[in-house]
Design a protein around this motif. Structure first.
Motif, PDB file in Angstrom:
ATOM      1  N   PRO A   1      46.843  30.831  40.039  1.00  0.00           N
ATOM      2  CA  PRO A   1      47.686  31.295  39.400  1.00  0.00           C
ATOM      3  C   PRO A   1      47.479  31.410  37.902  1.00  0.00           C
ATOM      4  O   PRO A   1      46.801  31.122  37.456  1.00  0.00           O
ATOM      5  N   ASP A   2      48.657  33.415  37.845  1.00  0.00           N
ATOM      6  CA  ASP A   2      48.131  33.478  36.197  1.00  0.00           C
ATOM      7  C   ASP A   2      48.706  34.413  35.884  1.00  0.00           C
ATOM      8  O   ASP A   2      48.632  36.145  36.444  1.00  0.00           O
ATOM      9  N   PRO A   3      49.556  34.375  35.488  1.00  0.00           N
ATOM     10  CA  PRO A   3      50.647  34.938  35.393  1.00  0.00           C
ATOM     11  C   PRO A   3      50.269  35.971  34.423  1.00  0.00           C
ATOM     12  O   PRO A   3      51.460  37.701  34.754  1.00  0.00           O
ATOM     13  N   ASP A   4      49.867  35.804  33.665  1.00  0.00           N
ATOM     14  CA  ASP A   4      48.799  37.482  32.456  1.00  0.00           C
ATOM     15  C   ASP A   4      48.534  38.209  33.696  1.00  0.00           C
ATOM     16  O   ASP A   4      48.206  39.403  32.789  1.00  0.00           O
ATOM     17  N   ALA A   5      47.858  38.188  34.950  1.00  0.00           N
ATOM     18  CA  ALA A   5      47.325  39.266  35.653  1.00  0.00           C
ATOM     19  C   ALA A   5      48.533  40.625  36.142  1.00  0.00           C
ATOM     20  O   ALA A   5      49.414  40.207  36.175  1.00  0.00           O
TER      21      ALA A   5
ATOM     22  N   GLU B   1      45.989  46.870  28.484  1.00  0.00           N
ATOM     23  CA  GLU B   1      44.610  46.097  28.226  1.00  0.00           C
ATOM     24  C   GLU B   1      44.813  44.562  28.264  1.00  0.00           C
ATOM     25  O   GLU B   1      45.429  44.181  28.063  1.00  0.00           O
ATOM     26  N   GLY B   2      43.611  44.339  27.910  1.00  0.00           N
ATOM     27  CA  GLY B   2      43.190  43.010  27.978  1.00  0.00           C
ATOM     28  C   GLY B   2      43.601  42.179  29.141  1.00  0.00           C
ATOM     29  O   GLY B   2      43.589  40.440  29.044  1.00  0.00           O
ATOM     30  N   LYS B   3      44.635  42.934  30.501  1.00  0.00           N
ATOM     31  CA  LYS B   3      44.443  42.134  31.596  1.00  0.00           C
ATOM     32  C   LYS B   3      43.485  42.266  32.807  1.00  0.00           C
ATOM     33  O   LYS B   3      42.493  42.873  32.229  1.00  0.00           O
ATOM     34  N   THR B   4      43.384  41.454  33.419  1.00  0.00           N
ATOM     35  CA  THR B   4      42.553  40.690  34.772  1.00  0.00           C
ATOM     36  C   THR B   4      43.653  41.630  35.912  1.00  0.00           C
ATOM     37  O   THR B   4      44.749  41.662  35.311  1.00  0.00           O
ATOM     38  N   VAL B   5      43.479  42.504  35.923  1.00  0.00           N
ATOM     39  CA  VAL B   5      43.289  43.966  36.718  1.00  0.00           C
ATOM     40  C   VAL B   5      43.216  44.090  38.530  1.00  0.00           C
ATOM     41  O   VAL B   5      41.743  44.032  38.949  1.00  0.00           O
ATOM     42  N   TYR B   6      44.640  43.595  39.201  1.00  0.00           N
ATOM     43  CA  TYR B   6      43.491  44.211  40.589  1.00  0.00           C
ATOM     44  C   TYR B   6      44.826  45.342  41.314  1.00  0.00           C
ATOM     45  O   TYR B   6      45.324  45.353  41.400  1.00  0.00           O
ATOM     46  N   LEU B   7      43.385  45.901  41.943  1.00  0.00           N
ATOM     47  CA  LEU B   7      44.030  47.061  42.678  1.00  0.00           C
ATOM     48  C   LEU B   7      43.999  46.629  43.777  1.00  0.00           C
ATOM     49  O   LEU B   7      42.191  46.591  44.438  1.00  0.00           O
TER      50      LEU B   7
ATOM     51  N   PRO C   1      41.467  47.041  29.899  1.00  0.00           N
ATOM     52  CA  PRO C   1      41.228  46.115  30.923  1.00  0.00           C
ATOM     53  C   PRO C   1      40.573  44.533  30.316  1.00  0.00           C
ATOM     54  O   PRO C   1      39.143  45.549  29.896  1.00  0.00           O
ATOM     55  N   ALA C   2      40.557  43.894  31.178  1.00  0.00           N
ATOM     56  CA  ALA C   2      39.926  42.591  30.406  1.00  0.00           C
ATOM     57  C   ALA C   2      38.764  42.310  31.563  1.00  0.00           C
ATOM     58  O   ALA C   2      37.305  42.364  31.528  1.00  0.00           O
ATOM     59  N   SER C   3      39.675  42.726  33.049  1.00  0.00           N
ATOM     60  CA  SER C   3      38.634  42.470  34.257  1.00  0.00           C
ATOM     61  C   SER C   3      39.054  43.806  35.041  1.00  0.00           C
ATOM     62  O   SER C   3      40.304  44.061  35.306  1.00  0.00           O
ATOM     63  N   ILE C   4      38.671  44.543  35.764  1.00  0.00           N
ATOM     64  CA  ILE C   4      38.836  44.642  37.473  1.00  0.00           C
ATOM     65  C   ILE C   4      38.126  44.334  38.448  1.00  0.00           C
ATOM     66  O   ILE C   4      36.897  44.843  38.746  1.00  0.00           O
ATOM     67  N   ARG C   5      39.096  44.582  39.674  1.00  0.00           N
ATOM     68  CA  ARG C   5      38.996  43.800  41.084  1.00  0.00           C
ATOM     69  C   ARG C   5      39.673  44.181  42.126  1.00  0.00           C
ATOM     70  O   ARG C   5      40.916  44.882  41.639  1.00  0.00           O
ATOM     71  N   MET C   6      38.510  45.139  42.738  1.00  0.00           N
ATOM     72  CA  MET C   6      39.189  45.203  44.413  1.00  0.00           C
ATOM     73  C   MET C   6      39.971  44.579  45.556  1.00  0.00           C
ATOM     74  O   MET C   6      39.109  43.561  45.671  1.00  0.00           O
ATOM     75  N   ALA C   7      40.823  44.733  45.984  1.00  0.00           N
ATOM     76  CA  ALA C   7      41.367  43.998  47.186  1.00  0.00           C
ATOM     77  C   ALA C   7      41.670  44.684  48.440  1.00  0.00           C
ATOM     78  O   ALA C   7      42.971  45.580  47.836  1.00  0.00           O
ATOM     79  N   VAL C   8      41.212  44.794  48.756  1.00  0.00           N
ATOM     80  CA  VAL C   8      41.307  45.979  50.145  1.00  0.00           C
ATOM     81  C   VAL C   8      41.026  44.491  51.547  1.00  0.00           C
ATOM     82  O   VAL C   8      40.548  44.110  51.835  1.00  0.00           O
ATOM     83  N   PRO C   9      42.239  44.883  52.779  1.00  0.00           N
ATOM     84  CA  PRO C   9      42.079  43.976  53.822  1.00  0.00           C
ATOM     85  C   PRO C   9      40.958  45.227  54.218  1.00  0.00           C
ATOM     86  O   PRO C   9      40.270  43.963  55.652  1.00  0.00           O
ATOM     87  N   VAL C  10      40.629  46.033  54.928  1.00  0.00           N
ATOM     88  CA  VAL C  10      39.681  46.905  55.523  1.00  0.00           C
ATOM     89  C   VAL C  10      38.604  47.752  54.537  1.00  0.00           C
ATOM     90  O   VAL C  10      39.332  49.236  53.668  1.00  0.00           O
TER      91      VAL C  10
END
Length: 228
Positions: free
Chosen positions: A34-38, A134-140, A163-172
């Motif tokens: 859990p990361d409610p600030d993300a 700004e300052g957030k962990t971002v999931y695209l 952002p604090a960091s950027i993370r990609m998430a895709v199924p395929v």
């Protein structure tokens, strides 16, 4: 930068019943705390239902990040790049050269597509302002990468906003598209990476219907409740 791939596959297979199923499988693979600030940013239309289970696990909200491919005028099903809501543009220079697309055509198409991006942003988010990252962990999140340019332009737009960091998430995704977005993300997650062409995101889903604006709004409303 870390790349997390669950499985390499030689070709397409029916792996998911629908986008929500893909999102659940992806969230399970990511094993999120859990990361409610993300902030979970979904690429409409198809990325929005995929993002919902990820937001649930994070206890975060889902917001749209509207981008669109730039269609080749003679072959509109194909793209020569993508544009984001703030005007950030990424061109596929190889396609531009192959189709001899002149600069005035690029500018005209980019302007037309940006107007549609703004329309969708107003429809889904009620504003044409980019998300506050700004300052957030971002999931695209998207339902899959094709060429990867839509995801790439979204990441470049986000990266400009601190952002604090950027993370990609895709199924395929094809493995080549995962490599295309190299250097933009701090982490990349993909369940199924296809090693050789031809590739089509739809080939991995039993239900891959074209979503309506109303469906997108419903998923976004449900996703917004995930972080409460």
């Amino acid at each position: 930068m870390a790349i997390h791939i669950d499985r390499h596959v030689p070709g397409p297979l029916f792996a998911f019943e629908d986008r929500i199923h893909a999102g659940r499988e992806l969230a399970s693979f990511m094993a999120l705390e859990p990361d409610p600030d993300a902030l979970v940013l979904a690429l409409p239309r198809g990325g929005v239902p995929v993002a919902r289970p990820i937001a649930v696990d994070l206890r975060a909200t889902v917001e749209p990040v509207v981008v669109r491919k730039l269609p080749i005028p003679e072959s509109p099903e194909m793209g020569f790049g993508a544009v984001a809501i703030d005007g950030t543009t990424v061109l596929n220079e190889g396609v531009v050269r192959s189709f001899s697309i002149p600069m005035d055509t690029i500018g005209r198409v980019a302007g037309e597509v940006r107007r549609e991006v703004e329309r969708r942003a107003r429809e889904y988010a009620g504003t044409t302002e980019p998300p506050n990252v700004e300052g957030k962990t971002v999931y695209l999140v998207d339902d899959g990468l094709a060429t990867g340019y839509s995801m790439l332009v979204a990441a470049r737009m986000v990266a400009k906003r601190g952002p604090a960091s950027i993370r990609m998430a895709v199924p395929v995704s094809p493995i080549a598209s995962i490599e295309l977005v190299d250097g933009v993300f701090d982490e990349k997650y993909c369940l199924l990476a296809q090693d050789s062409p031809p590739f089509a995101v739809a080939s991995f889903y039993r239900d891959f219907h074209e979503m309506t604006d109303e469906e997108v709004r419903q998923h976004l409303q449900a996703g917004a409740r995930s972080g409460r």
